[in-house]
Write a protein that holds these residues in place. Structure first.
Motif: not given
Length: 295
Positions: A257-286
């Protein structure tokens, strides 16, 4: 790119053990080469695999050419793979490459950990992010997936969306049989996917799963020269040969059995650089999912 390399080597080692040394010389050369980046192998998983406990590895896919290149690139594919022989499951969780982390007190993307350091630095970054302890890594040249797919005679996947890329067209919910070049195009497209890199992660997982299924259906295909050449040219790891042998002999049912998942965040721009910011809830879930997958 999933745990395809792990299964590649597991199956090959198993056949060597069962068949009394068939292709042993070629396999020895392959495993020696994949360990060439590490003067000291990580033995963390040896005790676990000897006793048949679950293990967690990090699959790293680089974004450029051969692993012997001067420019090593970044790890645009990052997946945590938990292999559990007791529950007969393998859990794959894609970790977003643009996840915002700190490197030496400065904001950086997660995939920069390898570019600024090495594979072990990438492992440490994921360990810190998720508060886990990984048992090793597999570093894969993503271009090598083309060779791996060809080496098993092509793969068939169901496309999750309709799109065209690099001269190839794919239709949502339709099976398509692909050679290596087509599979690489299928797994690389990002900008025309409504889900961006998250959508690409799904397609990469589908291709890797398809390769693994071909290997499970015909394990001896892992011993052909094309396949072993593709592995030795495009895979590096700090997982010891002892662990690989243990995995081969005790973990063969973990792909049931193969289970597939993804860690998902929210896009943010900091000093002109795009990031995906992970909430603590998502980090805890993973974090919890990885822990539960190992039980």
């Amino acid at each position: 790119m999933k745990k395809v390399l792990l299964w590649i080597l597991d199956i090959a080692v198993t056949l060597v053990v069962i068949d009394g040394g068939i292709a042993a010389f070629a396999l020895h050369n392959t495993t020696s080469k994949i360990h060439s980046m590490d003067s000291t192998l990580n033995k963390a998983s040896d005790t676990k695999t000897k006793s048949g406990k679950s293990v967690a590895y990090l699959l790293l896919g680089t974004d450029t050419g051969a692993l012997g290149r001067d420019y090593k690139g970044r790890t645009d594919t990052m997946m945590v793979m938990v292999v559990n022989p007791t529950s007969k499951t393998t859990t794959m969780i894609s970790i977003e490459r643009d996840t915002k982390i700190q490197i030496d007190g400065v904001d950086a993307k997660l995939n920069a950990a390898y570019a600024y350091g090495n594979a072990e630095a990438a492992v440490n970054a994921v360990d810190k992010l998720l508060n886990i302890k990984l048992d090793g890594y597999l570093l894969v040249n993503m271009k090598g997936m083309e060779q791996l797919v060809d080496a098993v005679g092509g793969v068939t996947v169901k496309s999750p969306l309709t799109f065209s890329y690099e001269g190839y067209s794919f239709t949502e919910n339709q099976d398509v049989t692909m050679n290596g070049t087509e599979a690489l195009a299928f797994s690389r497209m990002r900008y025309d996917d409504p889900r961006g890199d998250y959508g690409r992660q799904i397609r990469q997982q589908l291709v890797i799963e398809a390769v693994m299924n071909k290997l499970k259906a015909d394990p001896k295909s892992a011993l052909n020269n094309d396949f072993l050449d593709a592995v030795s040219d495009n895979v590096r790891s700090n997982i010891s040969l002892t662990s690989m042998r243990n995995l081969a002999t005790k973990y063969r049912d973990a792909g049931a059995t193969i289970n597939r998942d993804q860690m998902t965040g929210t896009g943010v721009m900091i000093d002109g650089v795009s990031y995906q910011e992970m909430s603590q809830d998502e980090i805890t879930r993973v974090h919890n999912e990885i822990g539960n997958a190992g039980k």
